[in-house]
Scaffold this motif. Sequence first.
Motif, short mmCIF file in Angstrom:
data_model
loop_
_atom_site.label_atom_id
_atom_site.label_comp_id
_atom_site.label_asym_id
_atom_site.label_seq_id
_atom_site.Cartn_x
_atom_site.Cartn_y
_atom_site.Cartn_z
N LEU A 1 0.87 -1.17 0.00
CA LEU A 1 0.00 0.00 0.00
C LEU A 1 0.91 1.23 0.00
CD1 LEU A 1 -3.04 0.69 0.13
CD2 LEU A 1 -2.80 0.87 2.61
N LEU A 2 1.07 1.84 -1.16
CA LEU A 2 2.01 2.96 -1.29
C LEU A 2 1.26 4.29 -1.19
CD1 LEU A 2 4.27 1.63 -4.20
CD2 LEU A 2 4.59 1.43 -1.72
N LEU A 3 1.71 5.13 -0.27
CA LEU A 3 1.09 6.42 -0.04
C LEU A 3 1.91 7.51 -0.73
CD1 LEU A 3 -0.38 4.70 2.02
CD2 LEU A 3 -0.13 6.54 3.69
N ARG A 4 1.20 8.47 -1.28
CA ARG A 4 1.85 9.59 -1.97
C ARG A 4 2.02 10.78 -1.02
NH1 ARG A 4 -2.17 7.78 -5.47
NH2 ARG A 4 -1.43 6.83 -7.41
N PRO A 5 2.96 11.68 -1.33
CA PRO A 5 3.06 12.91 -0.54
C PRO A 5 1.73 13.64 -0.52
CG PRO A 5 4.97 12.68 -1.97
CD PRO A 5 4.01 11.60 -2.37
N LEU A 6 1.47 14.35 0.55
CA LEU A 6 0.19 15.04 0.70
C LEU A 6 0.03 16.17 -0.31
CD1 LEU A 6 0.00 15.34 4.59
CD2 LEU A 6 -1.39 13.85 3.13
N ALA A 7 -1.18 16.33 -0.81
CA ALA A 7 -1.50 17.49 -1.64
C ALA A 7 -1.40 18.74 -0.77
CB ALA A 7 -2.90 17.34 -2.22
N LYS A 8 -1.19 19.87 -1.41
CA LYS A 8 -0.95 21.11 -0.66
C LYS A 8 -2.08 21.43 0.31
CE LYS A 8 0.27 25.99 -1.17
NZ LYS A 8 0.51 27.11 -2.12
N ALA A 9 -3.33 21.28 -0.14
CA ALA A 9 -4.46 21.61 0.72
C ALA A 9 -4.51 20.71 1.95
CB ALA A 9 -5.76 21.51 -0.07
N ASP A 10 -4.27 19.41 1.76
CA ASP A 10 -4.27 18.48 2.88
C ASP A 10 -3.12 18.78 3.83
OD1 ASP A 10 -6.51 16.95 2.14
OD2 ASP A 10 -5.31 15.79 0.72
N LEU A 11 -1.95 19.09 3.27
CA LEU A 11 -0.78 19.37 4.10
C LEU A 11 -1.01 20.62 4.95
CD1 LEU A 11 2.88 19.05 3.01
CD2 LEU A 11 2.15 21.02 4.31
N ILE A 12 -1.54 21.67 4.34
CA ILE A 12 -1.80 22.90 5.09
C ILE A 12 -2.85 22.65 6.17
CG2 ILE A 12 -2.81 25.21 4.89
CD1 ILE A 12 -1.35 25.47 2.22
N GLY A 13 -3.88 21.86 5.84
CA GLY A 13 -4.90 21.56 6.82
C GLY A 13 -4.33 20.82 8.02
N ALA A 14 -3.48 19.81 7.75
CA ALA A 14 -2.88 19.03 8.83
C ALA A 14 -1.96 19.89 9.68
CB ALA A 14 -2.11 17.85 8.25
N ALA A 15 -1.13 20.71 9.04
CA ALA A 15 -0.19 21.55 9.78
C ALA A 15 -0.92 22.63 10.57
CB ALA A 15 0.81 22.18 8.81
#
Length: 347
Positions: A192-206
């Motif tokens: 199960l390979l995960l990709r780097p987070l999209a910008k919107a998801d990354l900003i939301g998480a941070a």
Amino acid sequence: MSPRQEAGSAVRHPRETFALFGHREAEGALLSAYRSGRIPHAWLIGGPQGIGKATLAYRMARFVLSRRDPRAAEVQDAETLAVDASEPVARQIAAGAHGGLLTLERTLNDKGVLRTVITVDETRETISFFGSTAAVEGWRVCIVDTVDELNPNAANALLKILEEPPQQSLFLLISHAPRRVLATIQSRCRKLLLRPLAKADLIGAAAQATGLADDDAELHEAAAASEGSVARALALLGGDSLKLQQRTAALLAALPRVDPRELHALGDALGTSDRVALAAFVDSIDRWVAERLRAPDLDANANLPRLARLAEVWEKIARAARDTQDYNLERKPLVFSVFGMLAEATR
């Protein structure tokens, strides 16, 4: 302390993290497999560091251990693996006290120093864990965070139990470099390979981790430099890490030429005990080397010797960085050593 100053240490342990940003497809694959009643006993969850692999693994563990019957309506009707933080299983896992979950990760040695590997003795705990019937009934989950850190004997010990998995056992193996995992372990796992987070998801998480606003300018700047890793974005927000990364990038761009004065200044900026700054420096080096190994010049054959030297140097740098962090060594010698090796390898 402001949210920005606290950002470097803002990431909660994945067992305490209930929100998942991105990775809906991967989450759906796990949920679908569990609902089917024929879920593979072992999963290799791979992808870059800091994108939520362990968060997804603990999310799956909470779901399985709190919803033990795949045929139950609440499982069949579920759209995600979300479990409310107030549920007993969720609270127990967050406290590291659930009898149905075993986590293999690096531990402290008898001197209080974090080991560089997961040992064979720790891995053998899986035998007693899966062999015991007293603690809990039904599913048992083992999370390995990360399988990259298993020493050879530990990897072989894990392989033995993967080859003959107990009933209702689920292994979630986390890897930052899944292609480097022992081939025999890979063959026993569903990948199960995960990709780097999209910008919107990354900003939301941070933003959620720090309490900063979604439109915070420095948050966006850190996100742009993080290559989809929320852990990296938070590290860059902590203290002067973003400036440190930019200073490191400038020195890397000048290779094979090095400026001793700039190296002294970078060593001073790393301080003597700032783990966040050291992590930002090592991360910058890792990404710079990885980019060159992934995208060699057009005449790849002619550059094979240089690429081989660079790969060898990368391994030496990784060992030196681990020693510096684990034993809290002076940072400046590491800086000079790293740039000396890189200058030689890129000439």
